[in-house]
Write an enzyme that holds these catalytic residues in place. Structure first.
Site, PDB file in Angstrom:
ATOM      1  CE1 TYR A 194      -3.496   2.735   0.735  1.00 58.09           C
ATOM      2  CE2 TYR A 194      -2.204   3.249   2.689  1.00 58.09           C
ATOM      3  CZ  TYR A 194      -3.223   3.564   1.798  1.00 58.09           C
ATOM      4  OH  TYR A 194      -3.953   4.716   1.992  1.00 58.09           O
ATOM      5  CD  GLU A 210      -7.961   7.754   5.280  1.00 53.14           C
ATOM      6  OE1 GLU A 210      -7.893   7.715   6.533  1.00 53.14           O
ATOM      7  OE2 GLU A 210      -7.017   7.456   4.542  1.00 53.14           O
ATOM      8  CD1 TRP A 244      -3.803   1.888   5.680  1.00 48.04           C
ATOM      9  CD2 TRP A 244      -5.840   2.721   6.022  1.00 48.04           C
ATOM     10  NE1 TRP A 244      -4.368   2.112   4.452  1.00 48.04           N
ATOM     11  CE2 TRP A 244      -5.617   2.631   4.632  1.00 48.04           C
ATOM     12  CE3 TRP A 244      -7.057   3.224   6.481  1.00 48.04           C
ATOM     13  CZ2 TRP A 244      -6.579   3.006   3.692  1.00 48.04           C
ATOM     14  CZ3 TRP A 244      -8.026   3.607   5.544  1.00 48.04           C
ATOM     15  CH2 TRP A 244      -7.762   3.498   4.177  1.00 48.04           C
TER      16      TRP A 244
END
Length: 216
Positions: free
Chosen positions: A25, A47, A55
């Site tokens: 990522y 988000e 995350w």
């Protein structure tokens, strides 16, 4: 230690240096400019779901999120009703938080409505600052900015939910509106939007004028 050199010799922050999913990522997505509506609506949604979680949890669930939310096509999500909300709350593949589920559906409707005023990409990118941070350590990376606060207020005014200034700064980092890659990282200054010294890249600077920005 803020940066770790991998087996490939590339320097990455500690959070992206170990887990293969986070490394991929970081190398290929985080900070790469996202300019289309679907891409920005997805990032905005994820988000919001990430708030209070790690995350990597969201990344692991991203395929399930995409399946559950119709690929984050705003028109499709805007048509979701109470039955869809109940379906989502029963889906163990995603984060089952009713406030965040409802906010995503609300934000899809706001995204569709925003097309009459130029669209979500134009609005979000109008808050790009003149310069970006040049952090040498995690302590120098801000969690919000004047621009993220202004973007948060504007999105709320347009009917969006779960778009606080800290979440919006994380969005701005993720989609290239600001560059908070640490100095020395192999990704610093590679977006085409920002130079390594924190100034706008030449091509990006030439394409922008003060009247196009969301704040002076």
């Amino acid at each position: 230690m803020h940066l770790i050199a991998g087996e490939d010799g590339l320097a990455r922050p500690a959070w992206a240096a170990v887990d293969p999913l986070l490394r991929d990522y970081y190398d290929h997505e985080w900070g790469v400019p996202v300019l289309d509506e679907t891409g920005l609506f997805e990032r905005l949604s994820l988000e919001a779901f990430q708030s209070g979680l790690s995350w990597v949890t969201i990344l692991r669930k991203r395929p399930a999120f995409r399946a559950a939310f119709a690929g984050f096509e705003a028109d499709a999500v805007a048509r979701f009703d109470e039955d869809d909300a109940a379906r989502l709350m029963a889906d163990a593949g995603i984060v089952r938080n009713r406030r965040k589920v409802d906010a995503t559906i609300q934000n899809a409707r706001a995204t569709v409505a925003l097309r009459e005023q130029g669209g979500l990409p134009a609005l979000i990118w109008s808050f790009q600052p003149e310069t970006t941070p040049v952090p040498a350590s995690y302590a120098e990376v801000p969690t919000q900015s004047a621009e993220s606060l202004a973007l948060s207020k504007e999105l709320k005014r347009r009917g969006f939910a779960h778009v606080g200034p800290t979440t919006m700064f994380a969005l701005m980092e993720a989609v290239g509106i600001v560059d908070t890659h640490l100095v020395g990282s192999h990704r610093r200054g590679t977006s085409g939007i920002w130079a390594a010294d924190g100034t706008r890249a030449a091509a990006a600077a030439e394409a922008s004028t003060p009247t196009e920005r969301g704040i002076a």
